[in-house]
Write a protein that holds these residues in place. Structure first.
Motif, short mmCIF file in Angstrom:
data_model
loop_
_atom_site.label_atom_id
_atom_site.label_comp_id
_atom_site.label_asym_id
_atom_site.label_seq_id
_atom_site.Cartn_x
_atom_site.Cartn_y
_atom_site.Cartn_z
N ILE A 120 0.84 -1.22 0.00
CA ILE A 120 0.00 0.00 0.00
C ILE A 120 0.86 1.25 0.00
CG2 ILE A 120 -1.69 1.32 1.34
CD1 ILE A 120 -2.78 -1.40 2.34
N SER A 121 1.96 1.24 0.74
CA SER A 121 2.82 2.42 0.82
C SER A 121 3.50 2.73 -0.52
CB SER A 121 3.89 2.23 1.90
OG SER A 121 4.83 1.24 1.52
N ASN A 122 3.53 1.73 -1.40
CA ASN A 122 4.15 1.92 -2.72
C ASN A 122 3.11 2.22 -3.81
OD1 ASN A 122 7.25 1.29 -2.92
ND2 ASN A 122 6.42 -0.07 -1.35
N SER A 166 -2.70 -9.37 -7.61
CA SER A 166 -2.44 -8.91 -8.98
C SER A 166 -2.59 -10.09 -9.92
CB SER A 166 -1.04 -8.29 -9.08
OG SER A 166 -0.04 -9.19 -8.66
N VAL A 167 -3.25 -9.85 -11.05
CA VAL A 167 -3.56 -10.93 -12.00
C VAL A 167 -2.95 -10.61 -13.36
CG1 VAL A 167 -5.40 -12.28 -13.07
CG2 VAL A 167 -5.75 -11.31 -10.78
N ARG A 195 -12.41 -5.03 -7.48
CA ARG A 195 -11.45 -4.60 -8.50
C ARG A 195 -10.93 -3.19 -8.21
NH1 ARG A 195 -15.12 -7.59 -11.63
NH2 ARG A 195 -16.42 -5.76 -11.98
N GLN A 196 -9.67 -2.97 -8.52
CA GLN A 196 -9.00 -1.68 -8.36
C GLN A 196 -8.58 -1.17 -9.74
OE1 GLN A 196 -8.27 -0.52 -4.87
NE2 GLN A 196 -9.88 -2.07 -4.70
N TRP A 219 -1.99 2.54 -9.24
CA TRP A 219 -0.97 1.84 -8.46
C TRP A 219 0.38 1.77 -9.17
CZ3 TRP A 219 -1.73 -0.27 -3.54
CH2 TRP A 219 -3.04 -0.16 -3.04
N VAL A 220 0.34 1.69 -10.49
CA VAL A 220 1.58 1.51 -11.26
C VAL A 220 2.18 2.86 -11.61
CG1 VAL A 220 2.53 0.64 -13.43
CG2 VAL A 220 0.84 -0.69 -12.18
N TYR A 221 3.49 2.93 -11.50
CA TYR A 221 4.21 4.18 -11.78
C TYR A 221 4.04 4.59 -13.23
CZ TYR A 221 8.21 7.23 -12.75
OH TYR A 221 9.00 8.27 -13.15
N LYS A 222 3.77 5.90 -13.44
CA LYS A 222 3.63 6.44 -14.79
C LYS A 222 4.93 7.15 -15.14
CE LYS A 222 -1.33 7.23 -14.25
NZ LYS A 222 -1.40 6.72 -12.88
N ASN A 223 5.52 6.80 -16.27
CA ASN A 223 6.78 7.43 -16.70
C ASN A 223 6.59 8.91 -16.99
OD1 ASN A 223 8.26 5.09 -16.52
ND2 ASN A 223 7.69 4.43 -18.57
#
Length: 422
Positions: free
Chosen positions: A289-291, A366-367, A412-413, A418-422
């Motif tokens: 969660i912190s990430n 994660s799937v 679902r999220q 959650w994923v870093y955007k460049n």
């Protein structure tokens, strides 16, 4: 911004030191007011440049990863979707370049104003310095410094005259140094002005190139739209069928997660809305969660071709598609990789013998769907960015697509949060 002009009038008996001090103070204040918007502007231009480079990279990735098909009838809809996506990114790029050019125009005007101010200031400094040299020469010819001191009526007056001579010499030296410093500053600003104008010319050329490209692409788009229209009903039926298949797969995954939650509760005799977590698993979830927003992409290189949630179909009007995750197009033979440390909860077989891997991170799962083969087993501990299986490449479209879904328990999220955007 309106700036007040500061006029300095010469005193026939020599420069008024207080007037010169006031000039220096006012010039500093004016310079600060002029430079403040430039600092803010410079940061904005840096952001625009970063955005432009990112969009150029995205177009390059789209060209490499999406345009794989041979423009056959079976791939028309896919080709059109790819083209729509590229046109969309290119439009953003053109808008960014235009905005960056406007910022450059503003910066050039501000730089020109500063050059003019520095030239005026340098001229005043040179005149001031020339007057001091003349006054100093006259002073030497009429009366020597020694006589100036010896003619003092008292020791105190002699001391004051000596201090005056020292201060005058020091001030004259500072004026010479200031002229040199201002000359260097003016040269640097002029050099930067030339560089900025060159940047503007390059941006204008790039903008025209992108406009030419988008004009050709829109022409191709119109042709593809006409071809798709002829068999629109057929394509809509295909989309609806695929949406049903996706819903069935997602329902099975949700049931699998719910079953795993129920099993963990039964084994631990703990009451919980989610998994009965060990202290280690709870700590892992907290770290996960912190990430949020900093997790790596599930593909090393990729372009998002479908986002999370309900959305209009990119090419067929009136058709809404629902996406439970994010779909990434990547290169052939690419592997899916885990976004964070965890444990393999399950491996599910999908239609067409493709597979999905579920990785547990506490109460988060994660799937990774659409894998040809997997290199992990149920119960394996996995680490961030570990490769877990090769992504399937469609034989018709030539595209390699990973479907990535994220759950908290069975809810679902949005993976993009959650994923870093460049």
């Amino acid at each position: 911004m309106i700036l007040k002009r500061v006029d300095i009038k010469e005193n026939k008996g020599g420069k008024d030191v207080q007037s010169r001090g006031l000039f220096h103070f006012n010039f500093i204040i004016i310079s600060l007011f002029v430079l403040l918007p430039l600092v803010s502007f410079s940061q904005t231009r840096e952001e625009l440049e970063k955005q432009r480079l990112q969009l150029q990279k995205e177009i390059k990735e789209i060209n490499t990863l999406l345009f794989k098909s041979q423009k056959k009838e079976k791939t028309l809809l896919s080709d059109l979707s790819d083209l729509v996506q590229r046109i969309g990114v290119r439009t953003k790029l053109i808008n960014t370049i235009s905005e960056e050019t406007e910022q450059l125009n503003f910066e050039i005007k501000e730089n020109e104003r500063q050059v003019e101010m520095l030239e005026d200031r340098l001229e005043l400094l040179k005149k001031d310095y020339a007057n001091m040299v003349v006054q100093s020469y006259k002073s030497k010819t009429k009366n020597s410094r020694l006589m100036f001191l010896l003619s003092s009526e008292s020791f105190l007056q002699a001391y004051k005259r000596l201090e005056y001579i020292k201060q005058y010499a020091a001030y004259r030296e500072r004026q010479g140094e200031e002229i040199l410093a201002e000359s260097i500053k003016l040269k640097n600003l002029n050099d930067y002005l030339v560089e900025t104008r060159n940047d503007k010319e390059e941006l204008l050329a790039l903008n025209q190139k992108e406009k030419d490209s988008i004009s050709k692409e829109k022409s191709t788009q119109e042709s593809l739209v006409r071809s798709v229209k002829k068999k629109e009903k057929k394509y809509i039926a295909q989309i609806n069928k695929k949406q049903k298949q996706e819903k069935m797969i997602d329902a099975k995954i949700e049931a699998l997660i719910a079953e795993a939650i129920a099993k963990s509760k039964k084994e631990s005799n703990l009451k919980s809305s989610g998994f009965a977590l060990t202290p280690e698993a709870a700590a892992l979830e907290k770290d996960f969660i912190s990430n949020k927003g900093k997790l790596p992409s599930p593909v090393e290189r990729g372009v998002i071709v479908r986002r999370y949630g309900k959305q209009s179909h990119p090419t067929l009007k009136g058709i809404t598609i629902e996406s439970n995750g994010v779909f990434y197009a990547t290169e052939k033979n690419a592997n899916a990789r885990v976004i964070f440390d965890g444990k393999v909860l399950a491996i599910q077989v999908l239609p067409g013998k493709k597979k999905a891997v579920l990785v547990q991170h506490g109460n988060y799962i994660s799937v990774y769907k659409n894998l040809d083969n997997v290199t992990v087993q149920k119960g394996d501990l996995v680490t961030t960015k570990q490769e877990i299986g090769k992504i399937h490449t469609d034989s018709t479209t030539g595209k390699t697509i990973l479907a990535f879904v994220l759950f908290k328990e069975i809810h679902r999220q949005n993976p993009e949060e959650w994923v870093y955007k460049n």
